[in-house]
Scaffold this motif. Structure first.
Motif, PDB file in Angstrom:
ATOM      1  N   LYS A  12     -10.098 -12.162  54.002  1.00  0.00           N
ATOM      2  CA  LYS A  12      -9.768 -11.448  55.238  1.00  0.00           C
ATOM      3  C   LYS A  12      -9.525 -12.436  56.370  1.00  0.00           C
ATOM      4  O   LYS A  12     -10.300 -13.375  56.565  1.00  0.00           O
ATOM      5  CB  LYS A  12     -10.926 -10.524  55.611  1.00  0.00           C
ATOM      6  CG  LYS A  12     -10.698  -9.734  56.868  1.00  0.00           C
ATOM      7  CD  LYS A  12     -11.893  -8.838  57.140  1.00  0.00           C
ATOM      8  CE  LYS A  12     -11.707  -8.082  58.434  1.00  0.00           C
ATOM      9  NZ  LYS A  12     -12.844  -7.206  58.705  1.00  0.00           N
ATOM     10  N   THR A  24     -14.882 -11.549  51.609  1.00  0.00           N
ATOM     11  CA  THR A  24     -15.741 -10.384  51.811  1.00  0.00           C
ATOM     12  C   THR A  24     -16.689 -10.208  50.624  1.00  0.00           C
ATOM     13  O   THR A  24     -16.537 -10.867  49.589  1.00  0.00           O
ATOM     14  CB  THR A  24     -14.909  -9.097  51.979  1.00  0.00           C
ATOM     15  OG1 THR A  24     -14.286  -8.786  50.725  1.00  0.00           O
ATOM     16  CG2 THR A  24     -13.877  -9.239  53.081  1.00  0.00           C
ATOM     17  N   SER A  80      -8.259 -12.247  60.597  1.00  0.00           N
ATOM     18  CA  SER A  80      -7.939 -11.397  61.740  1.00  0.00           C
ATOM     19  C   SER A  80      -7.260 -12.229  62.821  1.00  0.00           C
ATOM     20  O   SER A  80      -7.710 -13.329  63.135  1.00  0.00           O
ATOM     21  CB  SER A  80      -9.207 -10.774  62.320  1.00  0.00           C
ATOM     22  OG  SER A  80      -9.807  -9.923  61.376  1.00  0.00           O
TER      23      SER A  80
END
Length: 66
Positions: free
Chosen positions: A25, A19, A27
Motif C-alpha cells: 500500500k 499490510t 498513499s
C-alpha cells in the motif's frame, strides 16, 4: 521491497508498506497529473496502465491524470 516512484521537480521514491493481508500500500496526496512507475526489489515494474508516456531516456512511465 516495493516503492512507487513519482514525478515532480525530480522523481521521488515513496516506500510502500506491506499490510497484514500481504498487499502493498502506498498513499499520495496529489491533485495534479504525475508520471509514475514502481521499483520492486530494485527493478523497474510498469503496471498495465491506460495512459503511458515515453521519457527522455527511452523508457515508458505510467501517467495518472485525475
Amino acid at each position: 521491497s516495493v516503492s512507487l516512484v513519482v514525478s515532480g521537480d525530480t522523481f521521488e521514491k515513496v516506500p510502500a508498506v506491506r499490510t497484514q493481508l500481504g498487499m502493498w500500500k502506498v498513499s499520495l496526496n496529489r491533485a495534479n497529473e504525475f508520471k509514475y512507475f514502481y521499483l520492486v526489489d530494485g527493478k523497474v515494474y510498469l503496471p498495465d496502465c491506460p495512459l503511458r508516456e515515453r521519457d527522455d531516456f527511452g523508457a515508458d512511465n505510467c501517467v495518472f491524470s485525475p
